[in-house]
Design a protein around this motif. Structure first.
Motif, mmCIF file in Angstrom:
data_model
loop_
_atom_site.group_PDB
_atom_site.id
_atom_site.type_symbol
_atom_site.label_atom_id
_atom_site.label_comp_id
_atom_site.label_asym_id
_atom_site.label_seq_id
_atom_site.Cartn_x
_atom_site.Cartn_y
_atom_site.Cartn_z
ATOM 1 N N THR A 8 -0.185 -126.747 -11.149
ATOM 2 C CA THR A 8 -0.224 -127.327 -9.815
ATOM 3 C C THR A 8 -1.394 -128.297 -9.706
ATOM 4 O O THR A 8 -2.305 -128.288 -10.539
ATOM 5 C CB THR A 8 -0.397 -126.234 -8.749
ATOM 6 N N ARG A 9 -1.353 -129.090 -8.658
ATOM 7 C CA ARG A 9 -2.462 -130.011 -8.414
ATOM 8 C C ARG A 9 -3.786 -129.257 -8.308
ATOM 9 O O ARG A 9 -4.801 -129.670 -8.883
ATOM 10 C CB ARG A 9 -2.207 -130.797 -7.120
ATOM 11 N N GLU A 10 -3.771 -128.134 -7.603
ATOM 12 C CA GLU A 10 -5.006 -127.405 -7.363
ATOM 13 C C GLU A 10 -5.597 -126.856 -8.667
ATOM 14 O O GLU A 10 -6.792 -127.015 -8.945
ATOM 15 C CB GLU A 10 -4.761 -126.257 -6.384
ATOM 16 N N THR A 16 -1.886 -138.146 -13.818
ATOM 17 C CA THR A 16 -1.272 -137.709 -15.070
ATOM 18 C C THR A 16 0.243 -137.747 -14.965
ATOM 19 O O THR A 16 0.938 -138.233 -15.878
ATOM 20 C CB THR A 16 -1.752 -136.301 -15.437
ATOM 21 N N LEU A 17 0.803 -137.261 -13.865
ATOM 22 C CA LEU A 17 2.252 -137.279 -13.692
ATOM 23 C C LEU A 17 2.781 -138.705 -13.593
ATOM 24 O O LEU A 17 3.851 -139.020 -14.144
ATOM 25 C CB LEU A 17 2.649 -136.476 -12.442
ATOM 26 N N THR A 18 2.038 -139.579 -12.917
ATOM 27 C CA THR A 18 2.450 -140.984 -12.833
ATOM 28 C C THR A 18 2.490 -141.619 -14.213
ATOM 29 O O THR A 18 3.430 -142.345 -14.562
ATOM 30 C CB THR A 18 1.486 -141.767 -11.928
ATOM 31 N N ALA A 19 1.476 -141.339 -15.023
ATOM 32 C CA ALA A 19 1.430 -141.893 -16.380
ATOM 33 C C ALA A 19 2.557 -141.330 -17.239
ATOM 34 O O ALA A 19 3.141 -142.048 -18.068
ATOM 35 C CB ALA A 19 0.075 -141.602 -17.019
ATOM 36 N N GLU A 58 -2.350 -117.577 -17.598
ATOM 37 C CA GLU A 58 -1.291 -117.079 -16.721
ATOM 38 C C GLU A 58 -0.343 -118.192 -16.276
ATOM 39 O O GLU A 58 0.803 -117.922 -15.878
ATOM 40 C CB GLU A 58 -1.894 -116.399 -15.495
ATOM 41 N N GLU A 59 -0.795 -119.431 -16.344
ATOM 42 C CA GLU A 59 0.030 -120.543 -15.884
ATOM 43 C C GLU A 59 0.904 -121.145 -16.975
ATOM 44 O O GLU A 59 1.679 -122.072 -16.709
ATOM 45 C CB GLU A 59 -0.858 -121.646 -15.285
ATOM 46 N N LEU A 60 0.795 -120.640 -18.197
ATOM 47 C CA LEU A 60 1.535 -121.250 -19.294
ATOM 48 C C LEU A 60 3.046 -121.325 -19.042
ATOM 49 O O LEU A 60 3.660 -122.366 -19.319
ATOM 50 C CB LEU A 60 1.256 -120.511 -20.597
ATOM 51 N N PRO A 61 3.711 -120.289 -18.519
ATOM 52 C CA PRO A 61 5.151 -120.418 -18.292
ATOM 53 C C PRO A 61 5.505 -121.547 -17.315
ATOM 54 O O PRO A 61 6.499 -122.257 -17.525
ATOM 55 C CB PRO A 61 5.548 -119.041 -17.734
ATOM 56 N N ARG A 73 6.944 -127.665 -16.557
ATOM 57 C CA ARG A 73 6.517 -129.047 -16.316
ATOM 58 C C ARG A 73 6.735 -129.903 -17.563
ATOM 59 O O ARG A 73 7.167 -131.047 -17.476
ATOM 60 C CB ARG A 73 5.034 -129.077 -15.939
ATOM 61 N N VAL A 74 6.404 -129.352 -18.706
ATOM 62 C CA VAL A 74 6.572 -130.085 -19.962
ATOM 63 C C VAL A 74 8.032 -130.484 -20.140
ATOM 64 O O VAL A 74 8.364 -131.615 -20.514
ATOM 65 C CB VAL A 74 6.079 -129.238 -21.150
ATOM 66 N N ARG A 75 8.930 -129.551 -19.865
ATOM 67 C CA ARG A 75 10.358 -129.836 -19.959
ATOM 68 C C ARG A 75 10.767 -130.912 -18.961
ATOM 69 O O ARG A 75 11.465 -131.874 -19.303
ATOM 70 C CB ARG A 75 11.159 -128.563 -19.712
#
Length: 356
Positions: free
Chosen positions: A124-126, A140-143, A166-169, A174-176
């Motif tokens: 997430t952004r936070e 980063t998302l724009t790029a 804990e955020e890896l899943p 997001r990667v997908r």
């Protein structure tokens, strides 16, 4: 004729830290980057000589332009074009800042960049912005979207530590969604600013490795680990036949790093210089320096890494061993595996309890 993939003769990955300047203040930054460029950085002419020498390793040498933020250099496109013209496969790891506009992404692609890697350390952004120290999530998302529009293959880099695991899943999702071709998962090495972060435990690292193999099998993108070569051991023990395919790349063995001032290291996370490109060829340093030759010989490893039957395809993180002990040939303290019959000393906090 030498084998084109003979890591005694050439690195599979050559990283050039073109600058340590960066607008961000990421909490794990190896380089402890600062906004201003160092006055003694390699010049344009010196950089071009380095790129010429890199091409001497063989056609299609993979060169990663890293930082800091490579975009801080005004001659970046000139260097990319020059390296590509020499036959190098030029890739780049820019920082996710406002300077990485869609126009600059297209310019990098047009200049000859073959892949761009962006860091995503929170889902997430936070969480991402808290880890990176600045508001970089949206940039980063724009790029990433700009890379897709420009037809530039995208790699996502993610740091694994106690704060991010804990955020890896969700990061995986997001990667997908971003259409990345590769997810590079970096297991924290305590250097630079990263010394203040908490790593995951060896047992948690092992579980993450098993999960990453499941991700690799299920997702359209590839998965690789950075500074965690026992990912390959976990795969082989799980009868995943492709696990040895990417075997053998560790600091100094298939990998070399040139700092912003020309020092040649086995890895950016193992900052022990074996020479300087201002004084000798990077080819000669990689092939002939004692430090590199030692790291390429798995029989010189000590402790349980030296006794491990997987040392030829894994070998442990030499950078993490160095960070914890000062000896790059010592055991990797993140790996919980104990070879059968081994009764010697164990690194760090790993408890010996038989085979993992």
């Amino acid at each position: 004729m030498f084998d084109d993939l003979d890591t005694d003769r050439r690195p599979l990955v050559l990283v050039w830290e073109v600058t340590q300047a960066c607008e961000l203040a990421c909490r794990h930054c190896r380089a402890d980057a600062k906004p201003a460029r160092h006055p003694d950085e390699l010049t344009t002419a010196e950089g071009k000589r380095l790129l010429r020498e890199a091409a001497e390793f063989g056609d299609g040498q993979l060169v990663v332009l890293s930082g800091g933020d490579p975009l801080a250099r005004e001659d970046l496109l000139e260097l990319v074009e020059y390296g590509a013209e020499r036959g190098n496969r030029m890739t780049i790891t820019p920082s996710g800042t406002r300077s990485l506009t869609p126009e600059r992404v297209r310019g990098l692609a047009d200049a000859g960049v073959r892949r761009m890697a962006l860091s995503l350390d929170g889902a997430t952004r936070e969480s991402h912005d808290a880890f990176r120290g600045e508001a970089s999530f949206a940039d980063t998302l724009t790029a990433a979207e700009a890379a897709r529009d420009a037809g530039l293959p995208l790699q996502i880099n993610t740091t694994v530590c106690a704060e991010t695991v804990e955020e890896l899943p969700t990061i995986r999702d997001r990667v997908r969604d971003l259409g990345a071709v590769l997810w590079s998962v970096f297991f924290l090495v305590p250097v630079g600013r990263g010394r203040v972060l908490d790593p995951v435990s060896p047992e948690r690292a092992e579980a993450v490795m098993e999960w990453l193999h499941e991700v690799d099998a299920a997702e359209p993108f590839g998965v690789k680990t950075t500074e965690a070569p026992f990912y390959r051991r976990v795969g082989l023990q799980g009868d995943r036949t492709g696990s040895a395919r990417r075997g053998g790349i560790t600091a100094g063995r298939g990998f070399a790093f040139v700092s912003h001032v020309g020092e040649v290291y086995p890895s950016g996370f193992l900052p022990e210089s074996a020479g300087n490109v201002r004084e000798e060829s990077v080819v000669d340093v990689y092939r002939d320096a004692d430090r590199f030759e030692a790291l390429r010989d798995p029989d010189r490893l000590t402790g349980k890494c030296g006794a491990c039957e997987f040392r030829n395809v894994c070998g442990g993180s030499r950078s993490r061993a160095y960070a914890h002990t000062g000896d790059p040939l010592a055991s990797d303290p993140l790996c919980p595996y104990v070879p059968e019959g081994y009764d010697g000393p164990l690194p760090g906090s790993v408890e010996r309890s038989g085979r993992a």
